[in-house]
Design a protein around this motif. Structure first.
Motif, PDB file in Angstrom:
ATOM      1  N   SER A  76       0.818  -1.211   0.000  1.00  0.00           N
ATOM      2  CA  SER A  76       0.000   0.000   0.000  1.00  0.00           C
ATOM      3  C   SER A  76       0.852   1.261   0.000  1.00  0.00           C
ATOM      4  N   LYS A  77       2.112   1.138   0.415  1.00  0.00           N
ATOM      5  CA  LYS A  77       2.994   2.298   0.459  1.00  0.00           C
ATOM      6  C   LYS A  77       3.878   2.392  -0.775  1.00  0.00           C
ATOM      7  N   SER A  78       3.437   1.779  -1.871  1.00  0.00           N
ATOM      8  CA  SER A  78       4.162   1.901  -3.133  1.00  0.00           C
ATOM      9  C   SER A  78       3.589   3.058  -3.937  1.00  0.00           C
ATOM     10  N   ALA A  79       4.402   3.621  -4.822  1.00  0.00           N
ATOM     11  CA  ALA A  79       3.956   4.740  -5.658  1.00  0.00           C
ATOM     12  C   ALA A  79       2.783   4.336  -6.532  1.00  0.00           C
ATOM     13  N   ASP A  80       2.816   3.109  -7.070  1.00  0.00           N
ATOM     14  CA  ASP A  80       1.734   2.652  -7.954  1.00  0.00           C
ATOM     15  C   ASP A  80       0.394   2.660  -7.235  1.00  0.00           C
ATOM     16  N   VAL A  81       0.353   2.075  -6.035  1.00  0.00           N
ATOM     17  CA  VAL A  81      -0.900   1.987  -5.284  1.00  0.00           C
ATOM     18  C   VAL A  81      -1.380   3.379  -4.879  1.00  0.00           C
ATOM     19  N   PHE A 103      -8.018   4.923   8.372  1.00  0.00           N
ATOM     20  CA  PHE A 103      -8.653   3.968   9.277  1.00  0.00           C
ATOM     21  C   PHE A 103      -7.968   2.607   9.132  1.00  0.00           C
ATOM     22  N   GLY A 104      -6.959   2.385   9.962  1.00  0.00           N
ATOM     23  CA  GLY A 104      -6.215   1.131   9.868  1.00  0.00           C
ATOM     24  C   GLY A 104      -4.935   1.201  10.678  1.00  0.00           C
ATOM     25  N   GLY A 105      -3.995   0.345  10.323  1.00  0.00           N
ATOM     26  CA  GLY A 105      -2.717   0.301  11.015  1.00  0.00           C
ATOM     27  C   GLY A 105      -1.716   1.284  10.437  1.00  0.00           C
ATOM     28  N   GLY A 106      -0.444   1.028  10.696  1.00  0.00           N
ATOM     29  CA  GLY A 106       0.595   1.959  10.296  1.00  0.00           C
ATOM     30  C   GLY A 106       0.715   2.147   8.801  1.00  0.00           C
ATOM     31  N   VAL A 107       0.561   1.069   8.041  1.00  0.00           N
ATOM     32  CA  VAL A 107       0.670   1.160   6.588  1.00  0.00           C
ATOM     33  C   VAL A 107      -0.442   2.037   6.027  1.00  0.00           C
ATOM     34  N   VAL A 108      -1.674   1.789   6.456  1.00  0.00           N
ATOM     35  CA  VAL A 108      -2.805   2.606   6.007  1.00  0.00           C
ATOM     36  C   VAL A 108      -2.604   4.057   6.427  1.00  0.00           C
ATOM     37  N   GLY A 109      -2.162   4.279   7.663  1.00  0.00           N
ATOM     38  CA  GLY A 109      -1.958   5.636   8.151  1.00  0.00           C
ATOM     39  C   GLY A 109      -0.908   6.383   7.356  1.00  0.00           C
ATOM     40  N   ASP A 110       0.213   5.726   7.051  1.00  0.00           N
ATOM     41  CA  ASP A 110       1.273   6.359   6.258  1.00  0.00           C
ATOM     42  C   ASP A 110       0.785   6.690   4.855  1.00  0.00           C
ATOM     43  N   ALA A 111       0.128   5.713   4.219  1.00  0.00           N
ATOM     44  CA  ALA A 111      -0.332   5.903   2.841  1.00  0.00           C
ATOM     45  C   ALA A 111      -1.416   6.974   2.762  1.00  0.00           C
ATOM     46  N   ALA A 112      -2.414   6.900   3.661  1.00  0.00           N
ATOM     47  CA  ALA A 112      -3.515   7.863   3.643  1.00  0.00           C
ATOM     48  C   ALA A 112      -3.013   9.266   3.975  1.00  0.00           C
ATOM     49  N   GLY A 113      -2.094   9.369   4.935  1.00  0.00           N
ATOM     50  CA  GLY A 113      -1.520  10.659   5.278  1.00  0.00           C
ATOM     51  C   GLY A 113      -0.725  11.247   4.127  1.00  0.00           C
ATOM     52  N   PHE A 114      -0.011  10.390   3.404  1.00  0.00           N
ATOM     53  CA  PHE A 114       0.742  10.849   2.236  1.00  0.00           C
ATOM     54  C   PHE A 114      -0.206  11.369   1.162  1.00  0.00           C
ATOM     55  N   VAL A 115      -1.296  10.639   0.913  1.00  0.00           N
ATOM     56  CA  VAL A 115      -2.299  11.087  -0.050  1.00  0.00           C
ATOM     57  C   VAL A 115      -2.846  12.452   0.365  1.00  0.00           C
ATOM     58  N   ALA A 145       4.606   8.830   4.462  1.00  0.00           N
ATOM     59  CA  ALA A 145       5.598   8.469   3.457  1.00  0.00           C
ATOM     60  C   ALA A 145       5.196   7.227   2.690  1.00  0.00           C
ATOM     61  N   ILE A 146       5.883   7.057   1.548  1.00  0.00           N
ATOM     62  CA  ILE A 146       5.805   5.797   0.803  1.00  0.00           C
ATOM     63  C   ILE A 146       7.227   5.264   0.636  1.00  0.00           C
ATOM     64  N   ASP A 147       7.316   4.007   0.243  1.00  0.00           N
ATOM     65  CA  ASP A 147       8.605   3.324   0.134  1.00  0.00           C
ATOM     66  C   ASP A 147       9.126   3.313  -1.303  1.00  0.00           C
ATOM     67  N   LEU A 148      10.439   3.187  -1.423  1.00  0.00           N
ATOM     68  CA  LEU A 148      11.087   2.867  -2.687  1.00  0.00           C
ATOM     69  C   LEU A 148      11.783   1.525  -2.526  1.00  0.00           C
ATOM     70  N   SER A 149      12.162   0.913  -3.638  1.00  0.00           N
ATOM     71  CA  SER A 149      12.804  -0.404  -3.556  1.00  0.00           C
ATOM     72  C   SER A 149      14.127  -0.337  -2.800  1.00  0.00           C
TER      73      SER A 149
END
Length: 361
Positions: A76-81, A103-115, A145-149
């Motif tokens: 979920s923290k990828s640029a594509d998603v 609404f979720g755990g850390g991954v959802v929070g990071d991704a939604a906050g980045f959006v 934030a989101i991740d890179l490879s």
């Protein structure tokens, strides 16, 4: 419901903590006046458990609500998603006044906050964390934030939520692996700032692992208070104060990256990172071996990993070289001096880092 304040010059907000307080979400949002149309970003599992209830709570308070799902993984923290999600939100956002609910755990929070930080150059969002790790750590402080490879959280921003609502009743559905993940971060808080918290976890880890809500609430409150204080003192990590929150994370993030974000959950990697950081600290004469052993014993009692499996040392050290805390080409580690106190050390010899990593393989 207890309230912890994150006191910032322009971006202050409250962390509201309680058991079965989710029904108060609509009332809290009304007080914020951040918009009329809620965009809920969550994953399929959380949506199945609580999605209808949250939508109902919002609609009863006069909000519209639209749910968008993301994968229940670091993917979920990828640029594509994330950019696919932004496109979907943009298509939905016609004649609306939207805000985002993570609404979720850390991954959802990071991704939604980045959006939220990127869309229209920033729209309001709130955090409703559903995991222990998110309630005590990742939902607080505004790091999105989101991740890179090549590395974790390399593309991101400081973007504070307008509210964090931590309902400890949501933790009752977590499995033990997720509780362990959160407890790794809780132990971190004990090591960096609060010996009493460290001792509380040591004395009550069995209750915490069995999801005793009273014990979990105490940990959520203590950790939230510590993080709120640190963030309030150094919102954007410019004074060196907030850096202490990264104890265990330099090597933990490197282990996550080297494992392709699939081998270890975040808390498991951070536990390994804390073990390694404590060992490095002992080798440098910064920490006494007895305190390092206490830390290792507590992590083992909780059931967190004590050895790195399926990841090469060279991949870990390569990932460390991309760490965001480097300055003037020097690495920077948060190293414990004793339980309850840490310091930042620059230029740790790569030979020592590699030697210690190899002892865990």
């Amino acid at each position: 419901m207890q309230t912890v304040n994150v006191s910032l010059k322009h971006n202050s907000y409250k962390i509201c903590i309680g058991c079965r307080v989710l029904p108060q979400l609509g009332k809290l949002l009304r007080a914020l006046s951040i918009g009329q149309d809620a965009v809920i970003i969550t994953n399929g599992y959380i949506n199945k458990l609580y999605g209808k209830a949250v939508v109902s709570i919002l609609k009863k308070s006069g909000f519209s609500a639209k749910v968008f799902l993301v994968p229940d993984s670091e993917e979920s923290k990828s640029a594509d998603v994330v950019f696919d999600l932004i496109k979907k939100i943009a298509a939905y956002d016609v004649k609306k006044n939207i805000f985002i609910i993570a609404f979720g755990g850390g991954v959802v929070g990071d991704a939604a906050g980045f959006v939220a930080s990127m869309y229209k150059r920033g729209i309001p969002y709130i955090q409703v964390p559903t995991t222990l790790l998110a309630q005590i750590d990742s939902a607080i402080g505004g790091k999105v934030a989101i991740d890179l490879s090549v590395g974790k959280n390399l593309v991101g921003a400081f973007y504070q939520p307008r509210l964090v609502l931590s309902d400890t009743a949501l933790l009752a559905t977590l499995d033990k692996r997720q509780i362990r993940n959160g407890l790794a971060e809780a132990v971190k808080y004990g090591v960096i700032r609060d010996r009493r918290l460290f001792n509380y976890i040591s004395n009550n880890y069995k209750k915490l692992l069995s999801c005793d809500l009273k014990a979990l609430a105490e940990v959520v409150r203590c950790c939230s208070k510590i993080k709120a204080g640190v963030v309030s003192a150094d919102e954007k990590e410019r004074k060196g104060i907030r850096t202490i929150l990264n104890f265990g994370h330099t090597l933990g993030h490197a282990i996550e990256t080297a494992g392709g974000y699939r081998r270890y959950h975040h808390g498991e990697a951070i536990a390994l990172g804390m073990r390694i950081a404590a060992d490095i600290s002992c080798r440098l004469g910064v920490m006494k071996e007895g305190d390092s052993l206490r830390l290792g014993q507590l992590l083992s009692s909780i059931g967190l990993p004590s050895a790195i499996k399926g990841v090469r040392a060279s991949d870990i050290t390569e990932a460390v070289s991309h760490d965001k805390k480097f300055r003037d080409r020097k690495n920077r580690f948060v190293l414990p001096t004793k339980i309850g106190q840490v310091r930042i050390v620059e230029g740790v010899p790569i030979g020592i880092i590699t030697q210690v990593i190899k002892t865990y393989l």
